[in-house]
Each structure stands twice: as C-alpha cells, then as structure tokens.
Motif scaffolding. Structure first.
Motif, PDB file in Angstrom:
ATOM      1  N   ALA A   5       0.829  -1.207   0.000  1.00  0.00           N
ATOM      2  CA  ALA A   5       0.000   0.000   0.000  1.00  0.00           C
ATOM      3  C   ALA A   5       0.863   1.256   0.000  1.00  0.00           C
ATOM      4  O   ALA A   5       0.540   2.243  -0.671  1.00  0.00           O
ATOM      5  CB  ALA A   5      -0.920  -0.006   1.222  1.00  0.00           C
ATOM      6  N   GLN A   6       1.964   1.226   0.731  1.00  0.00           N
ATOM      7  CA  GLN A   6       2.874   2.378   0.763  1.00  0.00           C
ATOM      8  C   GLN A   6       3.478   2.638  -0.611  1.00  0.00           C
ATOM      9  O   GLN A   6       3.593   3.787  -1.047  1.00  0.00           O
ATOM     10  CB  GLN A   6       3.975   2.131   1.798  1.00  0.00           C
ATOM     11  N   HIS A   7       3.853   1.559  -1.303  1.00  0.00           N
ATOM     12  CA  HIS A   7       4.429   1.723  -2.635  1.00  0.00           C
ATOM     13  C   HIS A   7       3.372   2.172  -3.644  1.00  0.00           C
ATOM     14  O   HIS A   7       3.683   2.926  -4.568  1.00  0.00           O
ATOM     15  CB  HIS A   7       5.091   0.416  -3.088  1.00  0.00           C
ATOM     16  N   GLN A   8       2.144   1.737  -3.493  1.00  0.00           N
ATOM     17  CA  GLN A   8       1.072   2.197  -4.380  1.00  0.00           C
ATOM     18  C   GLN A   8       0.859   3.706  -4.215  1.00  0.00           C
ATOM     19  O   GLN A   8       0.706   4.438  -5.200  1.00  0.00           O
ATOM     20  CB  GLN A   8      -0.227   1.446  -4.070  1.00  0.00           C
ATOM     21  N   LYS A   9       0.856   4.173  -2.962  1.00  0.00           N
ATOM     22  CA  LYS A   9       0.680   5.597  -2.689  1.00  0.00           C
ATOM     23  C   LYS A   9       1.828   6.399  -3.293  1.00  0.00           C
ATOM     24  O   LYS A   9       1.620   7.435  -3.930  1.00  0.00           O
ATOM     25  CB  LYS A   9       0.598   5.823  -1.182  1.00  0.00           C
ATOM     26  N   PHE A 166      -5.920 -15.543  -2.976  1.00  0.00           N
ATOM     27  CA  PHE A 166      -5.873 -15.733  -4.428  1.00  0.00           C
ATOM     28  C   PHE A 166      -7.232 -16.148  -4.995  1.00  0.00           C
ATOM     29  O   PHE A 166      -7.582 -15.781  -6.115  1.00  0.00           O
ATOM     30  CB  PHE A 166      -4.810 -16.773  -4.797  1.00  0.00           C
ATOM     31  N   VAL A 167      -8.006 -16.911  -4.207  1.00  0.00           N
ATOM     32  CA  VAL A 167      -9.344 -17.317  -4.662  1.00  0.00           C
ATOM     33  C   VAL A 167     -10.287 -16.114  -4.660  1.00  0.00           C
ATOM     34  O   VAL A 167     -10.985 -15.847  -5.638  1.00  0.00           O
ATOM     35  CB  VAL A 167      -9.900 -18.445  -3.767  1.00  0.00           C
ATOM     36  N   GLU A 168     -10.310 -15.359  -3.558  1.00  0.00           N
ATOM     37  CA  GLU A 168     -11.232 -14.231  -3.429  1.00  0.00           C
ATOM     38  C   GLU A 168     -10.930 -13.130  -4.441  1.00  0.00           C
ATOM     39  O   GLU A 168     -11.833 -12.436  -4.900  1.00  0.00           O
ATOM     40  CB  GLU A 168     -11.159 -13.661  -2.003  1.00  0.00           C
ATOM     41  N   ASN A 169      -9.651 -12.965  -4.792  1.00  0.00           N
ATOM     42  CA  ASN A 169      -9.278 -11.910  -5.736  1.00  0.00           C
ATOM     43  C   ASN A 169      -9.146 -12.413  -7.169  1.00  0.00           C
ATOM     44  O   ASN A 169      -8.719 -11.665  -8.046  1.00  0.00           O
ATOM     45  CB  ASN A 169      -7.967 -11.256  -5.286  1.00  0.00           C
ATOM     46  N   GLU A 170      -9.526 -13.691  -7.378  1.00  0.00           N
ATOM     47  CA  GLU A 170      -9.561 -14.296  -8.716  1.00  0.00           C
ATOM     48  C   GLU A 170      -8.252 -14.092  -9.478  1.00  0.00           C
ATOM     49  O   GLU A 170      -8.227 -13.680 -10.641  1.00  0.00           O
ATOM     50  CB  GLU A 170     -10.741 -13.720  -9.518  1.00  0.00           C
ATOM     51  N   ILE A 171      -7.145 -14.388  -8.783  1.00  0.00           N
ATOM     52  CA  ILE A 171      -5.829 -14.267  -9.405  1.00  0.00           C
ATOM     53  C   ILE A 171      -5.615 -15.425 -10.376  1.00  0.00           C
ATOM     54  O   ILE A 171      -5.943 -16.579 -10.073  1.00  0.00           O
ATOM     55  CB  ILE A 171      -4.713 -14.270  -8.336  1.00  0.00           C
ATOM     56  N   ASP A 172      -5.076 -15.131 -11.539  1.00  0.00           N
ATOM     57  CA  ASP A 172      -4.801 -16.137 -12.562  1.00  0.00           C
ATOM     58  C   ASP A 172      -3.872 -17.216 -11.998  1.00  0.00           C
ATOM     59  O   ASP A 172      -2.766 -16.915 -11.538  1.00  0.00           O
ATOM     60  CB  ASP A 172      -4.152 -15.462 -13.770  1.00  0.00           C
ATOM     61  N   THR A 173      -4.315 -18.462 -12.014  1.00  0.00           N
ATOM     62  CA  THR A 173      -3.513 -19.556 -11.450  1.00  0.00           C
ATOM     63  C   THR A 173      -2.194 -19.766 -12.190  1.00  0.00           C
ATOM     64  O   THR A 173      -1.250 -20.337 -11.643  1.00  0.00           O
ATOM     65  CB  THR A 173      -4.313 -20.875 -11.470  1.00  0.00           C
ATOM     66  N   ALA A 174      -2.114 -19.284 -13.429  1.00  0.00           N
ATOM     67  CA  ALA A 174      -0.869 -19.412 -14.194  1.00  0.00           C
ATOM     68  C   ALA A 174       0.238 -18.561 -13.592  1.00  0.00           C
ATOM     69  O   ALA A 174       1.419 -18.783 -13.866  1.00  0.00           O
ATOM     70  CB  ALA A 174      -1.102 -19.017 -15.648  1.00  0.00           C
ATOM     71  N   LYS A 175      -0.152 -17.583 -12.769  1.00  0.00           N
ATOM     72  CA  LYS A 175       0.829 -16.698 -12.145  1.00  0.00           C
ATOM     73  C   LYS A 175       1.220 -17.162 -10.747  1.00  0.00           C
ATOM     74  O   LYS A 175       1.957 -16.478 -10.045  1.00  0.00           O
ATOM     75  CB  LYS A 175       0.263 -15.276 -12.062  1.00  0.00           C
ATOM     76  N   SER A 301      10.809  -0.885  -5.668  1.00  0.00           N
ATOM     77  CA  SER A 301      10.032   0.270  -6.120  1.00  0.00           C
ATOM     78  C   SER A 301       9.990   0.319  -7.640  1.00  0.00           C
ATOM     79  O   SER A 301      11.004   0.103  -8.305  1.00  0.00           O
ATOM     80  CB  SER A 301      10.654   1.565  -5.589  1.00  0.00           C
ATOM     81  N   SER A 302       8.801   0.607  -8.177  1.00  0.00           N
ATOM     82  CA  SER A 302       8.644   0.741  -9.625  1.00  0.00           C
ATOM     83  C   SER A 302       7.420   1.600  -9.915  1.00  0.00           C
ATOM     84  O   SER A 302       6.319   1.291  -9.454  1.00  0.00           O
ATOM     85  CB  SER A 302       8.485  -0.629 -10.284  1.00  0.00           C
ATOM     86  N   GLN A 308      -3.141  -3.855 -11.297  1.00  0.00           N
ATOM     87  CA  GLN A 308      -3.456  -5.279 -11.473  1.00  0.00           C
ATOM     88  C   GLN A 308      -2.270  -6.147 -11.048  1.00  0.00           C
ATOM     89  O   GLN A 308      -2.457  -7.213 -10.448  1.00  0.00           O
ATOM     90  CB  GLN A 308      -3.818  -5.569 -12.935  1.00  0.00           C
ATOM     91  N   GLU A 309      -1.065  -5.686 -11.361  1.00  0.00           N
ATOM     92  CA  GLU A 309       0.129  -6.430 -10.933  1.00  0.00           C
ATOM     93  C   GLU A 309       0.267  -6.400  -9.421  1.00  0.00           C
ATOM     94  O   GLU A 309       0.681  -7.379  -8.806  1.00  0.00           O
ATOM     95  CB  GLU A 309       1.373  -5.828 -11.595  1.00  0.00           C
ATOM     96  N   ASP A 310      -0.095  -5.274  -8.811  1.00  0.00           N
ATOM     97  CA  ASP A 310      -0.014  -5.167  -7.347  1.00  0.00           C
ATOM     98  C   ASP A 310      -0.940  -6.158  -6.657  1.00  0.00           C
ATOM     99  O   ASP A 310      -0.682  -6.578  -5.531  1.00  0.00           O
ATOM    100  CB  ASP A 310      -0.353  -3.747  -6.896  1.00  0.00           C
ATOM    101  N   ASP A 311      -2.051  -6.504  -7.307  1.00  0.00           N
ATOM    102  CA  ASP A 311      -2.981  -7.471  -6.716  1.00  0.00           C
ATOM    103  C   ASP A 311      -2.288  -8.800  -6.430  1.00  0.00           C
ATOM    104  O   ASP A 311      -2.693  -9.543  -5.526  1.00  0.00           O
ATOM    105  CB  ASP A 311      -4.171  -7.716  -7.657  1.00  0.00           C
ATOM    106  N   LEU A 312      -1.242  -9.094  -7.182  1.00  0.00           N
ATOM    107  CA  LEU A 312      -0.518 -10.350  -7.003  1.00  0.00           C
ATOM    108  C   LEU A 312       0.336 -10.343  -5.735  1.00  0.00           C
ATOM    109  O   LEU A 312       0.722 -11.392  -5.234  1.00  0.00           O
ATOM    110  CB  LEU A 312       0.368 -10.604  -8.229  1.00  0.00           C
ATOM    111  N   TYR A 313       0.601  -9.131  -5.211  1.00  0.00           N
ATOM    112  CA  TYR A 313       1.488  -9.007  -4.051  1.00  0.00           C
ATOM    113  C   TYR A 313       0.818  -8.368  -2.831  1.00  0.00           C
ATOM    114  O   TYR A 313       1.422  -8.322  -1.754  1.00  0.00           O
ATOM    115  CB  TYR A 313       2.719  -8.166  -4.425  1.00  0.00           C
ATOM    116  N   ALA A 314      -0.411  -7.879  -2.984  1.00  0.00           N
ATOM    117  CA  ALA A 314      -1.068  -7.154  -1.902  1.00  0.00           C
ATOM    118  C   ALA A 314      -1.379  -8.036  -0.692  1.00  0.00           C
ATOM    119  O   ALA A 314      -1.688  -7.519   0.388  1.00  0.00           O
ATOM    120  CB  ALA A 314      -2.350  -6.493  -2.409  1.00  0.00           C
ATOM    121  N   TRP A 315      -1.286  -9.363  -0.856  1.00  0.00           N
ATOM    122  CA  TRP A 315      -1.492 -10.260   0.281  1.00  0.00           C
ATOM    123  C   TRP A 315      -0.455 -10.011   1.383  1.00  0.00           C
ATOM    124  O   TRP A 315      -0.701 -10.354   2.554  1.00  0.00           O
ATOM    125  CB  TRP A 315      -1.413 -11.730  -0.161  1.00  0.00           C
TER     126      TRP A 315
END
Length: 356
Positions: A5-9, A166-175, A301-302, A308-315
């Motif tokens: 969240a800090q990096h998103q801000k 990952f289930v609740e956020n419907e993350i692509d299982t290929a990732k 940092s990037s 959408q990419e952040d969703d993969l790491y927001a856990w």
C-alpha cells in the motif's frame, strides 16, 4: 506496516508529479521562447531563469522519496502452559487464540515421538529457572522445539491466507506457484514441527489405524487419536518465488518484486499478561513466557507496475495485519482492558437507599 500500500501511494504521487512536471515544462518552454524573443539581448538572464525553474522541478520530485526498501515489524507474543516431568497441562490466556494454537501444536509434536517428549519434559518440568548466562543442559533443545512450533503456526497462517486471498481476488492460477512438502529445501524442513506435521500420514505410527479414502479427494488435514496432526501444507506464491532458510535460521521468501523474512526468538523470559486473563487462575504460577517475531519486508520500487500487478502481491499487507492480530499480546491485553472498562461504566448505578 503495509509495504504494498505504501508503494502504491508513492507510485501515484510520482505519476501525478510527472504529469504536472511535463505540463509545466511545456508551459515554461513556451514562456521561455516568448521571453527570449522579447529579451534577445539578455541571453544570460533568460538562461538563469530556465535553470532556476528546472532545479525547482527536480527538487520537488526528490522530496517524493520511495518508501524504505526494508522495513521490520516486531511482534511480541506470549505462550503459557504448566509442565511437570510427566506431562504438560494447558493454561489459557482468555480470548488469545495464538496460545491455544501453540499448545495444540506443541502437544501434537510431542505425541509423535516418546523420546522427544521425554527430553522436552525433562527441561520444561524443572522447577528452577535458569539465567540467560547460565542455561541449564537441555535449553537449546527446549528452545528449538518451541521456536519450531511458533514458526509452523506462522507458515500455516501464510498457507491459509494465501489460499483464500488468491481465490477471493480471482488471481490467474498461471501466475501462482504451489509449494508442497517435496518442494521445500532440506534447510526449511529443519523445523521439527513442519517436518513432523507434513510427513505423509501413511508413514506415521500415529495414523496406522486410520483409513482415509482419498478417492474422493486429497486429504489436507487430519488428527490422530493421540493428538497428532497431519497437515498437507500447500503454500501458493507468485511464480518465481523461492523459499529458503538463512544461516541464522530466518525463514525467507524471495521474489524479484518482494522479499519476506520471518524470524522467531524465544529465550525463556517471562512477559506481563493481566492475571485476570489467565485460566485457570493460580497466583503461584510463573508468568507466561514471551517470544518475539520479526517480520521483515523488502519491496522493489517501480512507477511502472500496474494496479493489477499489485494485486498479485497485496497479500503481504493483509498477511502482516493477520499476524499482528494473532500474535500481539499487548494489543490483546489493551483490548481486554478497554472492554472491561466499557462493561464497568455501562453497569447501572445502584439506587440510593431511602432511610425510613
């Protein structure tokens, strides 16, 4: 601590500043050209004005520093149990789930091996306490068992949290990459609790009389009659993740975008817990033991990473919050104190007695 969240801000702020800077630069360029036409004979003055405006823009950008590359959160928890040379007995800390889980898993680990149980109780059942600089024989083994159980609970919480996230956020299982027992390196399985609980139940004496029908699906969790636990750990992580253990014993999850480290420290020192929370209450009992969990995160940092990419790491953020809620004994005690105060202030005041 919310590293993602800090990096998103930070990323939003940088993008906004960049847009403003581009628009401002365009405006400044037009104004500069106009000024140059008006002040052709004053090239030095125009150059100084342009340089000043450029430096001012860069100083504004530099003030928006990226969040710290590494951040460490210290979580102080408590465990309590009664021990004799023959057995362990539960001591509850009212409403504190971590202690209940710890005792359940400690008993399950000791149920796996009679020799291990005897060795543990030989130290835990002693009546005298040893000072840090005068540890009694057996302390290192005792410490290893307790730390391994605490670390296993952290790993199990991570497994449960990732699966639901990952289930609740419907993350692509290929990732996503799945880590089972056979995917963990030997140094990670040095954790006695992790090694014991994840070992196939068909190879364990505690489950000899069990007849699980896996034709209807894989077995993920089971308990034996003696309290033993089978837990088919299946940690789901973003692909390219690697699970390792450092030389100092810290558990590490490394990914090109982030790094998560979990370090458990137990040294047999007592910690304060309100005696009214202890069940059964016994004023002669020693205070609960304290332990420390250090959670360290590093996030690359990037400004180009998408939401959408952040969703993969927001856990990471929600997992850290989950550990804080589960472990922090100070937070639990304060919550209990506030609830008690609220109850006391909400009680109806006694009516005054009218004397006849």
């Amino acid at each position: 601590m919310q590293p993602i969240a800090q990096h998103q801000k930070w990323r939003r702020e940088v993008r906004e500043i960049l847009i403003v800077a581009i628009l401002a630069s365009a405006g400044i360029g037009l104004l500069t050209n106009a000024a140059f036409e008006l002040l052709k004979s004053k090239i030095l003055l125009v150059s100084l004005i342009g340089l000043t405006l450029t430096l001012l823009s860069f100083s504004t950008l530099l003030r928006l520093r990226a969040p710290a590359q590494a951040a460490t959160l210290r979580l102080r928890g408590a465990i309590a149990f009664d021990a004799s040379r023959e057995k362990l007995s539960p001591v509850r800390i009212s409403g504190y789930k971590f202690n209940d889980e710890f005792y359940e898993h400690l008993m399950a680990l000791l149920a796996e091996n009679a020799a291990l149980k005897k060795r543990f109780l030989a130290y835990a059942g002693k009546k005298e306490l040893s000072l840090p600089n005068e540890r009694a024989p057996g302390f290192d083994f005792y410490k290893e068992i307790i730390e391994s159980v605490i670390e296993f609970i952290l790993i199990n919480e991570l497994d449960l949290h990732l699966n639901s996230y990952f289930v609740e956020n419907e993350i692509d299982t290929a990732k996503i990459k799945e880590f089972g027992r056979n995917d963990l390196p030997k140094e990670v399985l040095r954790n006695k609790a992790l090694d014991a609980f994840t070992k196939d139940y068909s190879e364990r004496e505690s489950f000899l009389n069990e007849n699980f029908d896996e034709s209807i699906g894989q077995l993920y969790y089971a308990t034996g009659n003696n309290g033993a636990i089978y837990n088919r750990i299946s940690i789901e992580l973003p692909e390219e993740s690697v699970i390792t253990r450092m030389k100092d014993g810290t558990l590490n999850i490394v990914h090109p975008t982030f790094e998560l480290s979990l370090e458990v420290e137990f040294d047999e020192t007592s910690t304060y817990v309100d005696f009214e929370l202890i069940e059964p209450m016994d004023f002669d009992r020693a205070a609960p033991y304290g332990f420390l969990v250090r959670v360290t995160t590093k996030v690359k940092s990037s400004i180009f990473r998408s939401a959408q990419e952040d969703d993969l790491y927001a856990w990471l953020d929600s997992y850290i919050a989950r550990l804080q809620s589960l472990i922090c004994i100070d937070t639990h005690t304060q919550k209990y104190d506030s609830q008690l105060r609220a109850f006391m202030t909400s009680r109806p005041k006694p009516r005054k007695r009218i004397s006849e």
